[in-house]
Design a protein around this motif. Sequence first.
Motif, PDB file in Angstrom:
ATOM      1  N   VAL A 204       0.843  -1.196   0.000  1.00 16.08           N
ATOM      2  CA  VAL A 204       0.000   0.000   0.000  1.00 16.08           C
ATOM      3  C   VAL A 204       0.877   1.245   0.000  1.00 16.08           C
ATOM      4  N   ASP A 205       0.547   2.188  -0.880  1.00 12.52           N
ATOM      5  CA  ASP A 205       1.250   3.471  -0.943  1.00 12.52           C
ATOM      6  C   ASP A 205       0.249   4.602  -0.761  1.00 12.52           C
ATOM      7  N   PHE A 206       0.662   5.641  -0.056  1.00 12.50           N
ATOM      8  CA  PHE A 206      -0.145   6.844   0.112  1.00 12.50           C
ATOM      9  C   PHE A 206       0.530   7.971  -0.666  1.00 12.50           C
ATOM     10  N   ARG A 207      -0.199   8.550  -1.629  1.00 14.81           N
ATOM     11  CA  ARG A 207       0.336   9.641  -2.441  1.00 14.81           C
ATOM     12  C   ARG A 207      -0.508  10.874  -2.140  1.00 14.81           C
ATOM     13  N   LEU A 208       0.103  11.837  -1.433  1.00 15.88           N
ATOM     14  CA  LEU A 208      -0.634  12.992  -0.932  1.00 15.88           C
ATOM     15  C   LEU A 208      -0.327  14.235  -1.764  1.00 15.88           C
ATOM     16  N   ASN A 209      -1.400  14.968  -2.112  1.00 15.56           N
ATOM     17  CA  ASN A 209      -1.272  16.280  -2.764  1.00 15.56           C
ATOM     18  C   ASN A 209      -0.353  16.237  -3.980  1.00 15.56           C
ATOM     19  N   ILE A 210      -0.575  15.261  -4.830  1.00 14.73           N
ATOM     20  CA  ILE A 210       0.306  15.100  -5.991  1.00 14.73           C
ATOM     21  C   ILE A 210      -0.117  16.020  -7.130  1.00 14.73           C
ATOM     22  N   SER A 211       0.767  16.199  -8.100  1.00 21.31           N
ATOM     23  CA  SER A 211       0.486  17.031  -9.273  1.00 21.31           C
ATOM     24  C   SER A 211      -0.437  16.293 -10.231  1.00 21.31           C
ATOM     25  N   PHE A 212      -1.030  17.042 -11.158  1.00 22.32           N
ATOM     26  CA  PHE A 212      -1.913  16.408 -12.135  1.00 22.32           C
ATOM     27  C   PHE A 212      -1.128  15.467 -13.043  1.00 22.32           C
ATOM     28  N   SER A 213       0.099  15.822 -13.373  1.00 26.91           N
ATOM     29  CA  SER A 213       0.898  14.963 -14.250  1.00 26.91           C
ATOM     30  C   SER A 213       1.152  13.605 -13.600  1.00 26.91           C
ATOM     31  N   GLU A 214       1.424  13.600 -12.285  1.00 29.07           N
ATOM     32  CA  GLU A 214       1.608  12.313 -11.598  1.00 29.07           C
ATOM     33  C   GLU A 214       0.284  11.567 -11.507  1.00 29.07           C
ATOM     34  N   LEU A 215      -0.798  12.296 -11.237  1.00 30.55           N
ATOM     35  CA  LEU A 215      -2.112  11.664 -11.178  1.00 30.55           C
ATOM     36  C   LEU A 215      -2.443  10.990 -12.509  1.00 30.55           C
ATOM     37  N   ARG A 216      -2.187  11.696 -13.595  1.00 32.26           N
ATOM     38  CA  ARG A 216      -2.460  11.131 -14.923  1.00 32.26           C
ATOM     39  C   ARG A 216      -1.629   9.871 -15.162  1.00 32.26           C
ATOM     40  N   GLU A 217      -0.399   9.874 -14.657  1.00 32.84           N
ATOM     41  CA  GLU A 217       0.459   8.698 -14.802  1.00 32.84           C
ATOM     42  C   GLU A 217      -0.140   7.496 -14.084  1.00 32.84           C
ATOM     43  N   TRP A 218      -0.679   7.715 -12.883  1.00 33.96           N
ATOM     44  CA  TRP A 218      -1.327   6.616 -12.168  1.00 33.96           C
ATOM     45  C   TRP A 218      -2.582   6.144 -12.899  1.00 33.96           C
ATOM     46  N   PHE A 219      -3.336   7.080 -13.456  1.00 31.17           N
ATOM     47  CA  PHE A 219      -4.511   6.714 -14.252  1.00 31.17           C
ATOM     48  C   PHE A 219      -4.116   5.797 -15.409  1.00 31.17           C
ATOM     49  N   SER A 220      -3.008   6.080 -16.035  1.00 27.76           N
ATOM     50  CA  SER A 220      -2.586   5.306 -17.211  1.00 27.76           C
ATOM     51  C   SER A 220      -2.076   3.912 -16.838  1.00 27.76           C
ATOM     52  N   LYS A 221      -1.686   3.714 -15.563  1.00 30.26           N
ATOM     53  CA  LYS A 221      -1.153   2.426 -15.118  1.00 30.26           C
ATOM     54  C   LYS A 221      -2.198   1.549 -14.442  1.00 30.26           C
TER      55      LYS A 221
END
Length: 327
Positions: A204-221
């Motif tokens: 389990v990983d917690f990703r807090l207050n990330i940028s949209f570019s990182e969010l989009r990367e997670w969406f793509s994975k």
Amino acid sequence: MGYSFVYPVFSLFGWCNVSCYVHYPTISSDMLSSVITGKHAVHNRRFSSNKFLSWLKIIYYKLFAKTYGFFGSFSKIIMVNSKWTGNHIAEIWNKKIIQFDEISRTSKNTISIVYPPCNTLNLNQINIDNPRSLEIPIIISVAQFRPEKNHALQLRAFSKLQQMNDSHKNARLILIGGCRNSEDQIRVEELQQLANQLGIQNNVDFRLNISFSELREWFSKAVIGLHTMWCEHFGIGIVELMAASVVVIAHNSGGPKEDIVINFNNNSTGFLAETELEYANYMNYILQNYNTNEMVELRKNARKSVERFSDSNFEQAFQYNIEKLFD
């Protein structure tokens, strides 16, 4: 929030035609039911353990609902963001005519659904055919770390998934969300402790207050997207997951159930669950069948279905309703 108490000020003293766009009713019939039945989500332990205080709170909520409905009647044009919101506003504001129509062609004193604008053009550009790892499958959740988002349910369901199938031992749960203040930070730390207690902390990983570019990367994975809030009024985060072709498991209530994760073109767009076991079973099913035609078509259909929530559809429906004020 649908604060209706100022409507008569403008209607009676300003001689104005009043219109409103309600995203969340100040009080709902679900809330009233929770108070009456003593559910701790609304009805805290101090009141539920004291019959007199419970009775006072029930009277207060019923009077509040009546007052809320009376003031709401001063709005001539009523728009809501989902069927769930519409049903509750109709019940409390005592509106007899309800027309659930995506282009909102209703008359005055009716309730019109105007879905909020969800600009998903960027997420639609994620290639739906991009390979997503099943050796280390990514399961994501995108929600602020607030109590009602019920991240604990996600952790417990993920733990059950790990227990039911050894082939998913490498799966990872990524909890993405905004952390607004010290209370949210404490909540995150409590969730981390729960992950430790469940023995899933290494997955389990917690990703807090990330940028949209990182969010989009997670969406793509991501292979799967989780949503666990009870009676969410709409659910823009779910729309974004579906636009990114992530298979969604949402809570079987509120806007997700009635408006978003529905059959579209006679085909499924995702899954609905309530319990830890239901979430775990659906995660297991999706991972085992991810590359089948069923899942490929589901992802394509889900992406197509969220075009209903486009900026242009919102503009058309909102403008049509507002023009009624000048009829």
